[in-house]
Motif scaffolding. Structure first.
Motif, mmCIF file in Angstrom:
data_model
loop_
_atom_site.group_PDB
_atom_site.id
_atom_site.type_symbol
_atom_site.label_atom_id
_atom_site.label_comp_id
_atom_site.label_asym_id
_atom_site.label_seq_id
_atom_site.Cartn_x
_atom_site.Cartn_y
_atom_site.Cartn_z
ATOM 1 N N TRP A 157 40.911 47.471 48.840
ATOM 2 C CA TRP A 157 40.093 46.795 47.834
ATOM 3 C C TRP A 157 40.947 46.297 46.672
ATOM 4 C CZ3 TRP A 157 39.789 48.530 42.804
ATOM 5 C CH2 TRP A 157 40.120 49.861 42.544
ATOM 6 N N LYS A 158 42.020 47.018 46.359
ATOM 7 C CA LYS A 158 42.907 46.577 45.276
ATOM 8 C C LYS A 158 43.624 45.282 45.654
ATOM 9 C CE LYS A 158 43.862 51.324 43.800
ATOM 10 N NZ LYS A 158 44.920 52.343 43.590
ATOM 11 N N ASP A 159 44.140 45.234 46.875
ATOM 12 C CA ASP A 159 44.833 44.029 47.326
ATOM 13 C C ASP A 159 43.860 42.861 47.495
ATOM 14 O OD1 ASP A 159 47.290 45.269 47.320
ATOM 15 O OD2 ASP A 159 47.208 45.825 49.439
ATOM 16 N N ALA A 160 42.622 43.174 47.880
ATOM 17 C CA ALA A 160 41.607 42.121 48.012
ATOM 18 C C ALA A 160 41.321 41.488 46.654
ATOM 19 C CB ALA A 160 40.326 42.693 48.614
ATOM 20 N N ALA A 179 32.004 41.179 49.617
ATOM 21 C CA ALA A 179 31.962 41.791 50.949
ATOM 22 C C ALA A 179 33.101 42.792 51.125
ATOM 23 C CB ALA A 179 32.045 40.708 52.020
ATOM 24 N N ALA A 180 34.288 42.455 50.613
ATOM 25 C CA ALA A 180 35.440 43.354 50.736
ATOM 26 C C ALA A 180 35.215 44.647 49.961
ATOM 27 C CB ALA A 180 36.699 42.646 50.242
ATOM 28 N N LEU A 181 34.616 44.546 48.789
ATOM 29 C CA LEU A 181 34.356 45.738 47.981
ATOM 30 C C LEU A 181 33.305 46.631 48.637
ATOM 31 C CD1 LEU A 181 34.311 44.144 44.407
ATOM 32 C CD2 LEU A 181 36.131 45.529 45.426
ATOM 33 N N ILE A 182 32.257 46.026 49.154
ATOM 34 C CA ILE A 182 31.211 46.802 49.826
ATOM 35 C C ILE A 182 31.774 47.479 51.074
ATOM 36 C CG2 ILE A 182 29.032 46.621 51.083
ATOM 37 C CD1 ILE A 182 28.195 44.452 49.081
ATOM 38 N N ALA A 183 32.667 46.773 51.780
ATOM 39 C CA ALA A 183 33.308 47.357 52.965
ATOM 40 C C ALA A 183 34.205 48.532 52.591
ATOM 41 C CB ALA A 183 34.121 46.293 53.697
ATOM 42 N N SER A 184 34.649 48.567 51.329
ATOM 43 C CA SER A 184 35.491 49.670 50.844
ATOM 44 C C SER A 184 34.659 50.762 50.183
ATOM 45 C CB SER A 184 36.533 49.135 49.856
ATOM 46 O OG SER A 184 37.422 48.252 50.498
ATOM 47 N N GLU A 185 33.370 50.783 50.499
ATOM 48 C CA GLU A 185 32.439 51.828 50.074
ATOM 49 C C GLU A 185 32.074 51.767 48.596
ATOM 50 O OE1 GLU A 185 33.882 55.599 51.439
ATOM 51 O OE2 GLU A 185 33.644 55.072 53.551
ATOM 52 N N PHE A 186 32.164 50.589 48.002
ATOM 53 C CA PHE A 186 31.550 50.380 46.694
ATOM 54 C C PHE A 186 30.053 50.191 46.934
ATOM 55 C CE2 PHE A 186 35.837 49.466 45.558
ATOM 56 C CZ PHE A 186 35.946 49.469 44.173
ATOM 57 N N SER A 187 29.230 50.710 46.049
ATOM 58 C CA SER A 187 27.811 50.390 46.154
ATOM 59 C C SER A 187 27.641 48.912 45.821
ATOM 60 C CB SER A 187 26.992 51.237 45.175
ATOM 61 O OG SER A 187 27.237 50.837 43.837
ATOM 62 N N GLU A 210 39.309 33.152 52.458
ATOM 63 C CA GLU A 210 39.005 34.091 53.537
ATOM 64 C C GLU A 210 39.933 35.288 53.357
ATOM 65 O OE1 GLU A 210 39.215 32.390 57.403
ATOM 66 O OE2 GLU A 210 37.861 30.726 56.945
ATOM 67 N N LEU A 211 39.374 36.402 52.958
ATOM 68 C CA LEU A 211 40.186 37.587 52.692
ATOM 69 C C LEU A 211 40.415 38.386 53.970
ATOM 70 C CD1 LEU A 211 38.554 38.805 49.342
ATOM 71 C CD2 LEU A 211 40.621 37.418 49.643
ATOM 72 N N ASP A 212 41.637 38.818 54.154
ATOM 73 C CA ASP A 212 42.003 39.633 55.312
ATOM 74 C C ASP A 212 41.216 40.943 55.267
ATOM 75 O OD1 ASP A 212 43.223 41.245 57.226
ATOM 76 O OD2 ASP A 212 45.231 40.486 56.799
ATOM 77 N N SER A 213 40.510 41.246 56.327
ATOM 78 C CA SER A 213 39.663 42.444 56.363
ATOM 79 C C SER A 213 40.471 43.739 56.334
ATOM 80 C CB SER A 213 38.777 42.428 57.614
ATOM 81 O OG SER A 213 39.575 42.415 58.788
ATOM 82 N N THR A 214 41.781 43.649 56.569
ATOM 83 C CA THR A 214 42.613 44.859 56.559
ATOM 84 C C THR A 214 43.134 45.194 55.160
ATOM 85 O OG1 THR A 214 44.668 43.648 57.036
ATOM 86 C CG2 THR A 214 43.350 44.377 58.921
ATOM 87 N N LEU A 215 42.881 44.327 54.183
ATOM 88 C CA LEU A 215 43.362 44.571 52.827
ATOM 89 C C LEU A 215 42.616 45.734 52.183
ATOM 90 C CD1 LEU A 215 43.605 40.938 51.353
ATOM 91 C CD2 LEU A 215 45.503 42.389 52.104
#
Length: 211
Positions: free
Chosen positions: A75-78, A117-125, A68-73
């Motif tokens: 994208w690099k830290d994720a 999900a973390a990458l998409i949330a960081s505006e990756f396509s 479960e990745l912290d949503s505040t990370l």
């Protein structure tokens, strides 16, 4: 009266423990059936052939251990957190994880969804995020399986002859040295993740410059 089938969850739990038991050899249907106190016929009826059993074990284990990745990370830290989680999951079940061939990589799909999900949330396509995840899975699995295989082989660097490149390639096992508890990744792992993140960032910057 026909003997009832063994519960699938019980088979998987017992099989995972048997596979990592250092006192015994490779997992076989006969050995597993003995532990379960059932016939091999019952086992095959419930789980299929050996390859199907291994796939079921991989899927079960890596779904259960998905981070479960912290949503505040960032994208690099994720990526760093996810990569470390996958490495530790592989090291926790080395005999099982050695079955992570190309054919069995789909077992890591659910494990990888939090990173996607973390990458998409960081505006990756979505398309780019999927490609990033695919590359990371292959690199992390390869690095960690390499770590498993090379821990037993250490070299005296001063005894290796040849030029600088020959020495570096010959002492590759030394680059896999990790902390006594295994939690701190070896230098080659950390360096590879750093380079991958740098490459991803450069590609993003290039794409932004073109738009």
């Amino acid at each position: 009266m026909p003997r009832p089938l063994v519960d699938t969850e019980t088979i998987i739990t017992v099989a995972l423990d048997a596979m990592e038991d250092p006192r015994e050899g490779p997992l076989t249907a006969r050995r597993l059936a003995t532990r379960l106190r059932c016939s091999t016929r019952t086992l095959y009826q419930q789980m299929g052939k050996q390859e199907e059993l291994i796939s079921a074990l991989l899927n079960h284990y890596f779904v259960k251990t998905a981070p479960e990745l912290d949503s505040t990370l960032s994208w690099k830290d994720a990526i760093g957190a996810w990569a470390s989680a996958l490495r530790l999951a592989i090291l926790e079940r080395p005999n099982l994880s050695r079955h992570l061939s190309t054919d069995n990589r789909p077992a890591l799909i659910e494990f990888t969804r939090p990173l996607l999900a973390a990458l998409i949330a960081s505006e990756f396509s979505e398309a780019v995020a999927v490609e990033v995840c695919r590359s990371l899975v292959h690199v992390i699995v390869s690095l960690t399986l390499g770590e498993l295989e090379t821990q037993a082989h250490r070299y005296d660097e001063t005894a290796i002859e040849g030029d600088h490149l020959a020495r570096l390639l010959s002492i590759d096992a030394n680059a896999y040295e990790r902390s006594p508890d295994g939690k701190m990744p070896p230098p080659v792992f950390l360096q590879s993740i750093h380079w991958l993140i740098g490459g991803i960032e450069l590609q993003r910057q290039t794409q932004v410059a073109r738009t």
